[in-house]
Design an enzyme around this catalytic site. Structure first.
Site, mmCIF file in Angstrom:
data_model
loop_
_atom_site.group_PDB
_atom_site.id
_atom_site.type_symbol
_atom_site.label_atom_id
_atom_site.label_comp_id
_atom_site.label_asym_id
_atom_site.label_seq_id
_atom_site.Cartn_x
_atom_site.Cartn_y
_atom_site.Cartn_z
ATOM 1 N N LEU A 100 0.879 -1.175 0.000
ATOM 2 C CA LEU A 100 0.000 0.000 0.000
ATOM 3 C C LEU A 100 0.913 1.220 0.000
ATOM 4 O O LEU A 100 1.966 1.213 0.658
ATOM 5 C CB LEU A 100 -0.885 0.029 1.257
ATOM 6 C CG LEU A 100 -1.951 -1.060 1.392
ATOM 7 C CD1 LEU A 100 -2.713 -0.908 2.707
ATOM 8 C CD2 LEU A 100 -2.930 -1.035 0.221
ATOM 9 N N ASP A 101 0.503 2.275 -0.713
ATOM 10 C CA ASP A 101 1.308 3.494 -0.739
ATOM 11 C C ASP A 101 1.439 4.064 0.676
ATOM 12 O O ASP A 101 0.617 3.773 1.549
ATOM 13 C CB ASP A 101 0.637 4.560 -1.622
ATOM 14 C CG ASP A 101 0.586 4.129 -3.073
ATOM 15 O OD1 ASP A 101 1.384 3.268 -3.474
ATOM 16 O OD2 ASP A 101 -0.271 4.678 -3.800
ATOM 17 N N LYS A 102 2.428 4.931 0.849
ATOM 18 C CA LYS A 102 2.676 5.516 2.173
ATOM 19 C C LYS A 102 1.420 6.210 2.727
ATOM 20 O O LYS A 102 1.126 6.146 3.913
ATOM 21 C CB LYS A 102 3.837 6.508 2.048
ATOM 22 C CG LYS A 102 4.362 7.012 3.361
ATOM 23 C CD LYS A 102 5.611 7.843 3.125
ATOM 24 C CE LYS A 102 5.983 8.588 4.388
ATOM 25 N NZ LYS A 102 7.059 9.558 4.168
ATOM 26 N N HIS A 184 0.792 2.400 -7.797
ATOM 27 C CA HIS A 184 -0.156 3.530 -7.726
ATOM 28 C C HIS A 184 -1.395 3.291 -8.600
ATOM 29 O O HIS A 184 -1.914 4.234 -9.220
ATOM 30 C CB HIS A 184 0.497 4.838 -8.189
ATOM 31 C CG HIS A 184 1.602 5.331 -7.296
ATOM 32 N ND1 HIS A 184 1.672 5.069 -5.949
ATOM 33 C CD2 HIS A 184 2.690 6.094 -7.573
ATOM 34 C CE1 HIS A 184 2.753 5.641 -5.438
ATOM 35 N NE2 HIS A 184 3.395 6.254 -6.403
ATOM 36 N N LYS A 187 -4.680 5.389 -8.045
ATOM 37 C CA LYS A 187 -4.405 6.819 -8.271
ATOM 38 C C LYS A 187 -4.261 7.093 -9.766
ATOM 39 O O LYS A 187 -4.754 8.097 -10.282
ATOM 40 C CB LYS A 187 -3.132 7.237 -7.527
ATOM 41 C CG LYS A 187 -3.331 7.247 -6.015
ATOM 42 C CD LYS A 187 -2.033 7.521 -5.300
ATOM 43 C CE LYS A 187 -2.260 7.434 -3.799
ATOM 44 N NZ LYS A 187 -1.013 7.246 -3.074
#
Ligand code: URA
Length: 233
Positions: A100-102, A184, A187
């Site tokens: 998972l992204d930050k 990502h 997004k």
């Protein structure tokens, strides 16, 4: 295997903590109190520590509600990682399954079962991941159609069909279902529709659902049922 190693591997405590428990006479093997940390034991022995049966577990499975600001990695020189949220004696061989992204929050499976992680991440496993996404601009039915038709991103990456279910209460909010886990991905799917994701939370992965009781930053062991459901995800 030595008794102290067995207890440490079963997450009873660090090697020195379990040695101390043994010396204090709090550990029994097959009904007899044992004070020798080096006693050889096998998973077939009946082992108790501080009154609790310590059965043998080959692997450990945890659900973390990942908070924002933490890296999905096992270690990093500068930034905190998801493993830093676990006590040191539990961390051995643990890795997050997928990334998972930050700034993304929510469900992250963490395990030392590399074979299961590999199976869950293989694109042909078709494990659906469901996210709650918030957009800077209202989402429209054409966006949902683009998600469903399997879009091509600006760098040429072709995606499998996904699902965008726009909330009836708030057009800036949607449930997004994807099967892959490209960099990502959500997004970039929003960007392809001219929108920006302002909040992203993973709610489920296959049949594993984020426990609504888990606060951000908190984790718990998976139940036996959750583990067996995972194998069939
Ligand atoms: N898609 C993203 O863009 N980010 C995540 O963290 C997960 C899916």
């Amino acid at each position: 295997m030595r008794l102290d190693k067995y207890l440490a591997d079963m997450h009873v405590g660090s090697r020195s903590e379990v040695k101390e428990l043994i010396r204090k006479g709090k550990v029994s093997v097959n009904g007899a109190v044992i004070k020798d940390p080096g006693l050889a034991v096998t998973p077939q022995d009946a082992i108790e520590a501080a009154g609790e049966t310590i059965g043998y577990q080959e692997h450990f499975y945890y659900m973390l509600n990942k908070p924002a600001g933490i890296l999905t990695a096992t270690e990093d020189k500068k930034q905190p990682t998801v493993l830093d949220l676990f006590p040191e004696n539990l961390r051995k061989n643990l890795s997050p399954v997928g990334r998972l992204d930050k700034d993304t929050v929510g469900l992250l499976l963490i395990t030392d079962d590399g074979a299961l992680a590999h199976r869950l991440l293989a694109p042909k496993s078709h494990v659906d991941k469901v996210y709650l996404a918030k957009s800077d601009l209202p989402l429209v039915s054409e966006d949902a159609e683009r998600f469903a038709s399997g879009m091509t991103l600006s760098d040429g990456t072709e995606l499998m069909p996904g699902k965008l279910e726009i909330s009836g209460d708030d057009p800036c909010e949607a449930l997004v279902t994807i099967r892959e886990g490209k960099f990502h991905q959500i997004k970039r799917m929003f960007e392809a529709c001219g929108k920006k994701v302002v909040y992203l939370k993973r709610l489920s992965m296959g049949r594993l659902q984020l426990d609504p009781e888990l606060a951000e930053g908190a984790w718990r062991e998976l139940t036996e049922e959750e583990v067996s459901n995972l194998s069939g995800s």
